[in-house]
Write a protein that holds these residues in place. Structure first.
Motif, PDB file in Angstrom:
ATOM      1  N   VAL A 131       0.976  -1.140  -0.187  1.00  0.00           N
ATOM      2  CA  VAL A 131      -0.119  -0.013  -0.046  1.00  0.00           C
ATOM      3  C   VAL A 131       0.969   1.199   0.037  1.00  0.00           C
ATOM      4  CG1 VAL A 131      -0.075   0.183   2.535  1.00  0.00           C
ATOM      5  CG2 VAL A 131      -1.943   1.024   1.128  1.00  0.00           C
ATOM      6  N   GLN A 132       0.415   2.366  -0.695  1.00  0.00           N
ATOM      7  CA  GLN A 132       1.070   3.365  -0.571  1.00  0.00           C
ATOM      8  C   GLN A 132       1.498   4.087   1.014  1.00  0.00           C
ATOM      9  OE1 GLN A 132       2.724   5.399  -2.999  1.00  0.00           O
ATOM     10  NE2 GLN A 132       2.530   3.832  -4.501  1.00  0.00           N
ATOM     11  N   LYS A 133       2.524   4.294   1.101  1.00  0.00           N
ATOM     12  CA  LYS A 133       2.590   5.152   2.588  1.00  0.00           C
ATOM     13  C   LYS A 133       1.703   6.388   2.899  1.00  0.00           C
ATOM     14  CE  LYS A 133       6.350   7.186   5.508  1.00  0.00           C
ATOM     15  NZ  LYS A 133       5.416   8.140   5.936  1.00  0.00           N
ATOM     16  N   ARG A 134       1.339   7.100   2.000  1.00  0.00           N
ATOM     17  CA  ARG A 134       0.457   8.173   2.342  1.00  0.00           C
ATOM     18  C   ARG A 134      -1.027   7.945   2.610  1.00  0.00           C
ATOM     19  NH1 ARG A 134       1.046  12.018  -2.896  1.00  0.00           N
ATOM     20  NH2 ARG A 134       3.236  11.445  -2.753  1.00  0.00           N
ATOM     21  N   GLU A 135      -1.257   6.680   1.821  1.00  0.00           N
ATOM     22  CA  GLU A 135      -2.536   6.048   1.952  1.00  0.00           C
ATOM     23  C   GLU A 135      -2.670   5.354   3.482  1.00  0.00           C
ATOM     24  OE1 GLU A 135      -6.649   4.792   0.753  1.00  0.00           O
ATOM     25  OE2 GLU A 135      -5.107   6.411   0.066  1.00  0.00           O
ATOM     26  N   TYR A 136      -1.479   4.769   3.699  1.00  0.00           N
ATOM     27  CA  TYR A 136      -1.536   4.021   5.090  1.00  0.00           C
ATOM     28  C   TYR A 136      -1.512   4.869   6.212  1.00  0.00           C
ATOM     29  CZ  TYR A 136      -0.096   0.487   8.498  1.00  0.00           C
ATOM     30  OH  TYR A 136       0.163  -0.387   9.781  1.00  0.00           O
ATOM     31  N   ASP A 137      -0.811   5.965   6.277  1.00  0.00           N
ATOM     32  CA  ASP A 137      -0.587   7.115   7.123  1.00  0.00           C
ATOM     33  C   ASP A 137      -1.883   7.718   7.357  1.00  0.00           C
ATOM     34  OD1 ASP A 137       2.027   6.571   7.181  1.00  0.00           O
ATOM     35  OD2 ASP A 137       2.443   8.364   6.393  1.00  0.00           O
ATOM     36  N   PHE A 138      -2.971   8.042   6.433  1.00  0.00           N
ATOM     37  CA  PHE A 138      -4.245   8.639   6.330  1.00  0.00           C
ATOM     38  C   PHE A 138      -5.185   7.444   7.097  1.00  0.00           C
ATOM     39  CE2 PHE A 138      -8.253   9.882   5.112  1.00  0.00           C
ATOM     40  CZ  PHE A 138      -8.303  11.239   5.311  1.00  0.00           C
ATOM     41  N   PRO A 192     -12.345  12.837   9.994  1.00  0.00           N
ATOM     42  CA  PRO A 192     -13.729  12.201  10.157  1.00  0.00           C
ATOM     43  C   PRO A 192     -14.464  12.723   8.663  1.00  0.00           C
ATOM     44  CG  PRO A 192     -12.803  13.886  11.925  1.00  0.00           C
ATOM     45  CD  PRO A 192     -11.730  13.728  10.874  1.00  0.00           C
ATOM     46  N   VAL A 193     -13.815  13.537   7.911  1.00  0.00           N
ATOM     47  CA  VAL A 193     -14.660  13.754   6.617  1.00  0.00           C
ATOM     48  C   VAL A 193     -14.792  12.579   5.822  1.00  0.00           C
ATOM     49  CG1 VAL A 193     -12.863  14.507   4.890  1.00  0.00           C
ATOM     50  CG2 VAL A 193     -14.979  15.510   4.509  1.00  0.00           C
ATOM     51  N   ASP A 194     -13.858  11.636   6.058  1.00  0.00           N
ATOM     52  CA  ASP A 194     -14.023  10.266   5.203  1.00  0.00           C
ATOM     53  C   ASP A 194     -14.214   9.179   6.247  1.00  0.00           C
ATOM     54  OD1 ASP A 194     -13.788   7.974   3.493  1.00  0.00           O
ATOM     55  OD2 ASP A 194     -12.211   8.887   2.299  1.00  0.00           O
ATOM     56  N   HIS A 195     -15.201   8.376   6.149  1.00  0.00           N
ATOM     57  CA  HIS A 195     -15.568   7.573   7.273  1.00  0.00           C
ATOM     58  C   HIS A 195     -15.502   6.328   6.666  1.00  0.00           C
ATOM     59  CE1 HIS A 195     -19.297   7.674   4.491  1.00  0.00           C
ATOM     60  NE2 HIS A 195     -19.481   6.545   4.923  1.00  0.00           N
ATOM     61  N   ARG A 196     -14.797   5.875   5.806  1.00  0.00           N
ATOM     62  CA  ARG A 196     -14.762   4.564   5.397  1.00  0.00           C
ATOM     63  C   ARG A 196     -13.555   3.844   5.530  1.00  0.00           C
ATOM     64  NH1 ARG A 196     -16.403   6.841  -0.528  1.00  0.00           N
ATOM     65  NH2 ARG A 196     -15.089   8.527   0.742  1.00  0.00           N
ATOM     66  N   TYR A 197     -12.745   4.474   6.373  1.00  0.00           N
ATOM     67  CA  TYR A 197     -11.064   4.065   6.801  1.00  0.00           C
ATOM     68  C   TYR A 197     -11.652   3.278   8.363  1.00  0.00           C
ATOM     69  CZ  TYR A 197      -8.862   6.407   3.116  1.00  0.00           C
ATOM     70  OH  TYR A 197      -8.456   6.790   1.795  1.00  0.00           O
ATOM     71  N   PHE A 198     -11.236   1.983   8.466  1.00  0.00           N
ATOM     72  CA  PHE A 198     -11.437   1.358   9.805  1.00  0.00           C
ATOM     73  C   PHE A 198      -9.767   1.022  10.332  1.00  0.00           C
ATOM     74  CE2 PHE A 198     -15.829  -0.519   8.113  1.00  0.00           C
ATOM     75  CZ  PHE A 198     -16.439   0.843   8.511  1.00  0.00           C
ATOM     76  N   PRO A 199      -9.215   1.701  10.945  1.00  0.00           N
ATOM     77  CA  PRO A 199      -7.981   1.648  10.929  1.00  0.00           C
ATOM     78  C   PRO A 199      -7.275   0.179  11.720  1.00  0.00           C
ATOM     79  CG  PRO A 199      -8.541   3.793  11.891  1.00  0.00           C
ATOM     80  CD  PRO A 199      -9.780   2.804  11.635  1.00  0.00           C
ATOM     81  N   ASP A 200      -8.120  -0.621  12.073  1.00  0.00           N
ATOM     82  CA  ASP A 200      -7.636  -1.842  12.703  1.00  0.00           C
ATOM     83  C   ASP A 200      -7.771  -3.056  11.596  1.00  0.00           C
ATOM     84  OD1 ASP A 200     -10.386  -1.791  12.382  1.00  0.00           O
ATOM     85  OD2 ASP A 200     -10.466  -3.055  14.428  1.00  0.00           O
ATOM     86  N   LEU A 201      -8.224  -2.661  10.373  1.00  0.00           N
ATOM     87  CA  LEU A 201      -8.436  -3.849   9.425  1.00  0.00           C
ATOM     88  C   LEU A 201      -7.308  -4.559   8.985  1.00  0.00           C
ATOM     89  CD1 LEU A 201     -11.159  -2.566   7.008  1.00  0.00           C
ATOM     90  CD2 LEU A 201     -11.276  -4.322   8.738  1.00  0.00           C
ATOM     91  N   PRO A 233     -13.656  12.773 -13.726  1.00  0.00           N
ATOM     92  CA  PRO A 233     -12.990  12.318 -12.412  1.00  0.00           C
ATOM     93  C   PRO A 233     -14.006  11.933 -11.394  1.00  0.00           C
ATOM     94  CG  PRO A 233     -13.047  14.845 -12.400  1.00  0.00           C
ATOM     95  CD  PRO A 233     -13.449  14.288 -13.735  1.00  0.00           C
ATOM     96  N   PRO A 234     -13.484  11.082 -10.194  1.00  0.00           N
ATOM     97  CA  PRO A 234     -14.472  10.490  -9.371  1.00  0.00           C
ATOM     98  C   PRO A 234     -15.405  11.550  -8.837  1.00  0.00           C
ATOM     99  CG  PRO A 234     -12.201   9.983  -8.704  1.00  0.00           C
ATOM    100  CD  PRO A 234     -12.224  10.793 -10.117  1.00  0.00           C
ATOM    101  N   GLY A 235     -16.663  11.042  -8.525  1.00  0.00           N
ATOM    102  CA  GLY A 235     -17.464  12.130  -8.007  1.00  0.00           C
ATOM    103  C   GLY A 235     -17.031  12.156  -6.142  1.00  0.00           C
ATOM    104  N   VAL A 236     -16.699  11.257  -5.828  1.00  0.00           N
ATOM    105  CA  VAL A 236     -15.895  11.342  -4.283  1.00  0.00           C
ATOM    106  C   VAL A 236     -14.536  11.439  -4.221  1.00  0.00           C
ATOM    107  CG1 VAL A 236     -16.055  10.081  -2.258  1.00  0.00           C
ATOM    108  CG2 VAL A 236     -18.084  10.185  -3.403  1.00  0.00           C
ATOM    109  N   HIS A 237     -14.111  12.605  -3.641  1.00  0.00           N
ATOM    110  CA  HIS A 237     -12.578  12.772  -3.787  1.00  0.00           C
ATOM    111  C   HIS A 237     -12.385  13.345  -2.501  1.00  0.00           C
ATOM    112  CE1 HIS A 237     -14.757  15.419  -6.457  1.00  0.00           C
ATOM    113  NE2 HIS A 237     -14.350  16.493  -5.656  1.00  0.00           N
ATOM    114  N   LEU A 238     -11.060  13.387  -2.115  1.00  0.00           N
ATOM    115  CA  LEU A 238     -10.398  14.183  -1.058  1.00  0.00           C
ATOM    116  C   LEU A 238      -9.676  15.460  -1.509  1.00  0.00           C
ATOM    117  CD1 LEU A 238      -9.049  11.764   1.499  1.00  0.00           C
ATOM    118  CD2 LEU A 238     -11.246  13.336   1.706  1.00  0.00           C
TER     119      LEU A 238
END
Length: 239
Positions: free
Chosen positions: A113-120, A126-135, A198-203
């Motif tokens: 996984v990309q480092k910047r993705e893993y760090d996030f 809170p703006v992106d609720h689809r991350y579950f950090p223990d997965l 581009p994707p409709g959902v983005h940061l």
């Protein structure tokens, strides 16, 4: 160079709005989108791109409408004689939960996984609720910083915007280069004629736009948008 076959396995689906896929387009049109595991067959290692959803409910008419078979993760792998423990490598497009919920079942797998993705992912906003950090707590995580060859014939390309560190996966096949997008999109994002969307959902919309531009300018021989049901109707890519 090693040539791979790509097996797109549907391991879940969600009902959503087309505007979630396409920025400022398609709002109000309800669609279903598939959650994929891509099994890459050809090299000495057993490789997956993403692991999809663990728990889901999909009405049976969705399979009939879109012409796909929706399976549990273990059932999908069993079709190739693979128990989860046989998986050596998981490459993640990004770490939204619908792409990585079954990682923990692959106890031997190294997760790229990309480092910047893993760090996030470990400290999500809170703006992106689809991350579950223990997965990914039970997996060996290998951090990638930018473009990198993972194994001969498989390279990841940094394509952020939808998420901080999305990575597209470039795969060598007998019909040329196939590319799995590192961001959520479907066939409407890359129409046969007309500009990409581009994707409709983005940061970060600008990054998302530039990632779509990068994918388009690469001109892969086979383009696989990450949530396109048309992909799932193919048992093997290339056929």
């Amino acid at each position: 160079m090693t040539e791979y076959l790509i097996h797109p396995l549907v391991v879940g689906a969600n009902e959503t709005d087309q505007g979630i896929m396409t920025y400022l387009k398609g709002y109000g049109k309800r669609i279903w989108i598939p959650s994929y595991v891509f099994y890459l067959e050809g090299g000495p290692q057993k490789i997956l791109v993403d692991t999809g959803l663990e728990q889901f409910m999909v009405p049976p008419e969705v399979e009939e409408k879109y012409g796909v078979k929706v399976q549990e993760f273990e059932e999908a792998l069993a079709g190739f004689g693979l128990p989860p423990d046989d998986i050596d490598v998981i490459i993640h497009t990004h770490l939204h939960n619908d792409h990585c919920e079954n990682d923990y079942k692959c106890t031997r797998a190294r997760v790229y996984v990309q480092k910047r993705e893993y760090d996030f992912f470990k400290a999500p906003h809170p703006v992106d609720h689809r991350y579950f950090p223990d997965l990914l707590d039970q997996n060996e995580v290998v951090l990638v910083d930018g473009d990198q060859e993972i194994v001969p014939g498989i390279t990841v390309l940094l394509t952020p915007g939808h998420t901080p560190g999305g990575q597209s996966v470039l795969i060598h096949t007998r019909q040329g280069q196939a590319l799995i997008t590192g961001f959520c999109c479907n066939e409407q994002n890359f129409p046969a004629s007309g500009p990409f969307c581009p994707p409709g959902v983005h940061l970060n919309l600008i990054d998302a736009y530039e990632s779509c531009r990068r994918v388009t300018e690469l001109k892969p021989d086979i383009l696989l948008p990450l949530h396109d049901f048309g992909i799932g109707r193919a048992a093997t890519i290339p056929a």
